[in-house]
Design a protein around this motif. Sequence first.
Motif, PDB file in Angstrom:
ATOM      1  N   LEU A  57       0.823  -1.207   0.000  1.00  0.00           N
ATOM      2  CA  LEU A  57       0.000   0.000   0.000  1.00  0.00           C
ATOM      3  C   LEU A  57       0.859   1.260   0.000  1.00  0.00           C
ATOM      4  CD1 LEU A  57      -2.654  -1.311   2.506  1.00  0.00           C
ATOM      5  CD2 LEU A  57      -3.124  -0.639   0.130  1.00  0.00           C
ATOM      6  N   ARG A  90      -4.211   5.244   0.533  1.00  0.00           N
ATOM      7  CA  ARG A  90      -3.302   4.082   0.574  1.00  0.00           C
ATOM      8  C   ARG A  90      -2.512   4.091   1.878  1.00  0.00           C
ATOM      9  NH1 ARG A  90      -6.030   4.440  -3.347  1.00  0.00           N
ATOM     10  NH2 ARG A  90      -5.938   3.159  -5.196  1.00  0.00           N
ATOM     11  N   ARG A 131      -3.378   5.578   4.666  1.00  0.00           N
ATOM     12  CA  ARG A 131      -4.305   5.323   5.776  1.00  0.00           C
ATOM     13  C   ARG A 131      -4.663   3.833   5.858  1.00  0.00           C
ATOM     14  NH1 ARG A 131      -5.767   9.938   8.321  1.00  0.00           N
ATOM     15  NH2 ARG A 131      -5.572  11.886   7.164  1.00  0.00           N
ATOM     16  N   GLN A 132      -4.797   3.174   4.707  1.00  0.00           N
ATOM     17  CA  GLN A 132      -5.057   1.726   4.709  1.00  0.00           C
ATOM     18  C   GLN A 132      -3.858   0.981   5.282  1.00  0.00           C
ATOM     19  OE1 GLN A 132      -5.832   1.138   0.540  1.00  0.00           O
ATOM     20  NE2 GLN A 132      -8.035   1.475   0.748  1.00  0.00           N
TER      21      GLN A 132
END
Length: 113
Positions: free
Chosen positions: A13, A32, A34-35
């Motif tokens: 990510l 991305r 934050r994921q």
Amino acid sequence: MKRKPGKPTPDDLVRDGLARQEAGDLAGAEPRYRQALALDADHPRALGLLAMILLERGAPGEALARITHALDGTPPAAPEAAWLQLERGHALAALDRDAEAVAAMQAAIALDR
């Protein structure tokens, strides 16, 4: 441990987010990071790269919090330590905390040697 197909890792990510960020797609990069942080809340690159976006968006306080979190878990000898200190300096400067910003940037230089 085998990875399940279709399940990105935090590093996957972050790589995708960085590619988007370098292409100027901050809106695509931010989720991305934050994921990645949802999977690994202490991921130093995700924290630092997200902080860069937050600085761009005019949120230096939140950026500084992310960078501080990243630095708390990063040994000084780690490759990203100097970069994180430099980003810390940028966040502090944006908060008009100039003396602290200079100290952070000097720490970045010392770590980069």
